[in-house]
Structure formats: C-alpha cells, structure tokens
Design a protein around this motif. Structure first.
Motif, PDB file in Angstrom:
ATOM      1  N   SER A  36       0.826  -1.203   0.000  1.00 35.69           N
ATOM      2  CA  SER A  36       0.000   0.000   0.000  1.00 35.69           C
ATOM      3  C   SER A  36       0.866   1.262   0.000  1.00 35.69           C
ATOM      4  O   SER A  36       0.599   2.215  -0.736  1.00 35.69           O
ATOM      5  CB  SER A  36      -0.919   0.000   1.221  1.00 35.69           C
ATOM      6  N   MET A  37       1.924   1.259   0.811  1.00 32.07           N
ATOM      7  CA  MET A  37       2.826   2.415   0.846  1.00 32.07           C
ATOM      8  C   MET A  37       3.520   2.602  -0.500  1.00 32.07           C
ATOM      9  O   MET A  37       3.659   3.732  -0.981  1.00 32.07           O
ATOM     10  CB  MET A  37       3.867   2.245   1.947  1.00 32.07           C
ATOM     11  N   LEU A  38       3.938   1.509  -1.112  1.00 25.82           N
ATOM     12  CA  LEU A  38       4.590   1.603  -2.418  1.00 25.82           C
ATOM     13  C   LEU A  38       3.619   2.119  -3.478  1.00 25.82           C
ATOM     14  O   LEU A  38       4.006   2.899  -4.355  1.00 25.82           O
ATOM     15  CB  LEU A  38       5.172   0.250  -2.831  1.00 25.82           C
ATOM     16  N   ASP A  39       2.360   1.708  -3.390  1.00 25.96           N
ATOM     17  CA  ASP A  39       1.349   2.215  -4.317  1.00 25.96           C
ATOM     18  C   ASP A  39       1.166   3.718  -4.143  1.00 25.96           C
ATOM     19  O   ASP A  39       1.033   4.460  -5.125  1.00 25.96           O
ATOM     20  CB  ASP A  39       0.010   1.498  -4.110  1.00 25.96           C
ATOM     21  N   GLN A  40       1.151   4.176  -2.885  1.00 29.38           N
ATOM     22  CA  GLN A  40       1.009   5.616  -2.617  1.00 29.38           C
ATOM     23  C   GLN A  40       2.217   6.384  -3.158  1.00 29.38           C
ATOM     24  O   GLN A  40       2.070   7.448  -3.759  1.00 29.38           O
ATOM     25  CB  GLN A  40       0.848   5.878  -1.121  1.00 29.38           C
ATOM     26  N   ILE A  41       3.405   5.859  -2.943  1.00 28.42           N
ATOM     27  CA  ILE A  41       4.617   6.501  -3.445  1.00 28.42           C
ATOM     28  C   ILE A  41       4.586   6.555  -4.967  1.00 28.42           C
ATOM     29  O   ILE A  41       4.900   7.586  -5.573  1.00 28.42           O
ATOM     30  CB  ILE A  41       5.874   5.766  -2.937  1.00 28.42           C
ATOM     31  N   ASN A  42       4.186   5.452  -5.590  1.00 31.35           N
ATOM     32  CA  ASN A  42       4.090   5.403  -7.050  1.00 31.35           C
ATOM     33  C   ASN A  42       3.097   6.430  -7.567  1.00 31.35           C
ATOM     34  O   ASN A  42       3.352   7.123  -8.557  1.00 31.35           O
ATOM     35  CB  ASN A  42       3.707   3.996  -7.494  1.00 31.35           C
ATOM     36  N   SER A  43       1.972   6.543  -6.882  1.00 35.47           N
ATOM     37  CA  SER A  43       0.961   7.518  -7.275  1.00 35.47           C
ATOM     38  C   SER A  43       1.498   8.942  -7.148  1.00 35.47           C
ATOM     39  O   SER A  43       1.292   9.779  -8.039  1.00 35.47           O
ATOM     40  CB  SER A  43      -0.285   7.342  -6.400  1.00 35.47           C
ATOM     41  N   CYS A  44       2.205   9.224  -6.064  1.00 34.92           N
ATOM     42  CA  CYS A  44       2.794  10.552  -5.877  1.00 34.92           C
ATOM     43  C   CYS A  44       3.827  10.846  -6.954  1.00 34.92           C
ATOM     44  O   CYS A  44       3.886  11.958  -7.491  1.00 34.92           O
ATOM     45  CB  CYS A  44       3.436  10.666  -4.500  1.00 34.92           C
ATOM     46  N   LEU A  45       4.654   9.856  -7.282  1.00 33.25           N
ATOM     47  CA  LEU A  45       5.661  10.049  -8.320  1.00 33.25           C
ATOM     48  C   LEU A  45       5.015  10.283  -9.681  1.00 33.25           C
ATOM     49  O   LEU A  45       5.485  11.117 -10.462  1.00 33.25           O
ATOM     50  CB  LEU A  45       6.612   8.858  -8.370  1.00 33.25           C
ATOM     51  N   ASP A  46       3.937   9.568  -9.971  1.00 29.62           N
ATOM     52  CA  ASP A  46       3.214   9.784 -11.228  1.00 29.62           C
ATOM     53  C   ASP A  46       2.672  11.210 -11.290  1.00 29.62           C
ATOM     54  O   ASP A  46       2.753  11.882 -12.323  1.00 29.62           O
ATOM     55  CB  ASP A  46       2.075   8.786 -11.380  1.00 29.62           C
TER      56      ASP A  46
END
Length: 93
Positions: A36-46
C-alpha cells in the motif's frame, strides 16, 4: 505493549520463534502495508511527473514567446534606426 526493558513488543522475530526462521519473515499484513505504501509513493511520483511535464511544456511555450517578442522588438528597433539614418541632419538655411 512494552517489554521488560521498555522496548516495544514486536510480534515474531524473537529467539523463541516457533517457525524457526529467526524472525526474518513478514506476515501478509506487513506485505499488504508495504504494498500500500509503495502504491502511494508510485501515485505521488506519477503526479509529480505529470506536473513536471506540464511545467516543462509551459516553460518551452514561454521561451518561444519571449524569443518571438525579442525578434519583433529587434526588427522594430532596426526600422527606427534605418528611418533615422535616412533623414540625416537637416541643412540649415
């Protein structure tokens, strides 16, 4: 709950682990939390990448607009200088 030395109690990973892996394994909850944290980080980076692309496009347009304005200004300045040179000093009568 804190252990006898005030250290936080961590489930698993202790010397008395029943599964005998030395506490290096993660449960499904830990993997889900990390995922979940990695998904949030990925979303922020996108999102940052999209903003960066937008700003890059805006800056390129601004640069081109400034170049065009500078060229027009130089052309007007040259025309004024040519007109002033063509008149020259007026002879006195």
């Amino acid at each position: 709950m804190a252990g006898p030395n005030g250290d936080p109690h961590v489930a698993g990973g202790g010397p008395d682990d029943e599964d005998g892996d030395g506490g290096d394994s993660f449960g499904e909850e830990e993997y889900a939390a990390i995922n979940s944290m990695l998904d949030q980080i990925n979303s922020c980076l996108d999102h940052l990448e999209e903003k960066n692309d937008y700003l890059h496009t805006c800056l390129k347009e601004l640069l081109e607009s400034n170049r065009q304005a500078r060229l027009e200004f130089q052309q007007q300045n040259e025309q004024l200088n040519m007109g002033a040179d063509g008149q020259g000093p007026q002879p006195s009568a």
